[in-house]
Design an enzyme around this catalytic site. Structure first.
Site, PDB file in Angstrom:
ATOM      1  N   GLU A   1       7.726   0.942   4.800  1.00  0.00           N
ATOM      2  CA  GLU A   1       7.203  -0.048   5.740  1.00  0.00           C
ATOM      3  C   GLU A   1       7.372  -1.413   5.086  1.00  0.00           C
ATOM      4  OE1 GLU A   1       2.962   0.315   6.365  1.00  0.00           O
ATOM      5  OE2 GLU A   1       2.987  -0.960   8.139  1.00  0.00           O
TER       6      GLU A   1
ATOM      7  N   HIS B   1       4.436   7.056   3.426  1.00  0.00           N
ATOM      8  CA  HIS B   1       5.293   5.876   3.257  1.00  0.00           C
ATOM      9  C   HIS B   1       4.684   4.946   2.215  1.00  0.00           C
ATOM     10  CE1 HIS B   1       2.715   4.007   6.580  1.00  0.00           C
ATOM     11  NE2 HIS B   1       2.695   3.030   5.687  1.00  0.00           N
TER      12      HIS B   1
ATOM     13  N   HIS C   1       0.827  -1.210   0.000  1.00  0.00           N
ATOM     14  CA  HIS C   1       0.000   0.000   0.000  1.00  0.00           C
ATOM     15  C   HIS C   1       0.861   1.258   0.000  1.00  0.00           C
ATOM     16  CE1 HIS C   1       0.503  -0.659   4.463  1.00  0.00           C
ATOM     17  NE2 HIS C   1       0.734   0.639   4.421  1.00  0.00           N
TER      18      HIS C   1
HETATM   19 NI    NI Z   1       1.325   1.491   6.226  1.00  0.00          NI
END
Ligand code: NI
Length: 133
Positions: free
Chosen positions: A129, A80, A5
């Site tokens: 991440e 992120h 994502h």
């Molecule tokens: Ni995230």
């Protein structure tokens, strides 16, 4: 690494959702509270290309997005990109070798079915991440 994502820091998920719906996203996982991180999270997915976005709204202090939102005068902004891995420790090791430094120990993410995640950053590569799928 496959992208899981792209995360947006937003001041208000309810109003951000309307904008992203207009842009072709639909709700994939309705808003939920992450009481470990003091945030609310909603996942949306683009109906044409499948890109998943994570809307992250502050929900108490401390939280990881308030400072970023303040810097942006409250404007929604991506902060992120999350990448999938099957082996979190191995991926962290490879990221370290390539100049990404871990921000804290891996921890389960309530909004991703308890999957373990880790956040890392580099000056040039920004914040990423990793999620163990
Ligand atoms: Ni995230």
């Amino acid at each position: 690494m496959k992208i899981h994502h792209v995360a947006y820091a937003v001041a208000d998920i309810e109003s951000a959702r309307k904008k992203f719906e207009f842009l072709g996203y639909e709700v994939e996982q309705p808003v939920m509270q992450d009481t470990d991180r003091n945030i609310k999270i909603e996942f949306m997915k683009h109906t044409q290309n499948g890109l998943r976005i994570e809307l992250v709204e502050p929900d108490g202090e401390p939280n990881p997005v308030s400072g970023y939102l303040e810097k942006n005068n409250g404007m929604s902004a991506p902060y992120h990109i999350c990448y999938e891995t099957e082996d979190l420790e191995k991926a962290i090791g490879e990221c370290r070798q390539n100049g990404f430094l871990p921000l804290q120990k891996p921890a389960p993410a309530m909004a991703i079915h308890g999957c373990r995640v880790a956040f890392l950053f580099s000056k040039d590569g920004g914040m990423i991440e990793l999620v163990e799928i």
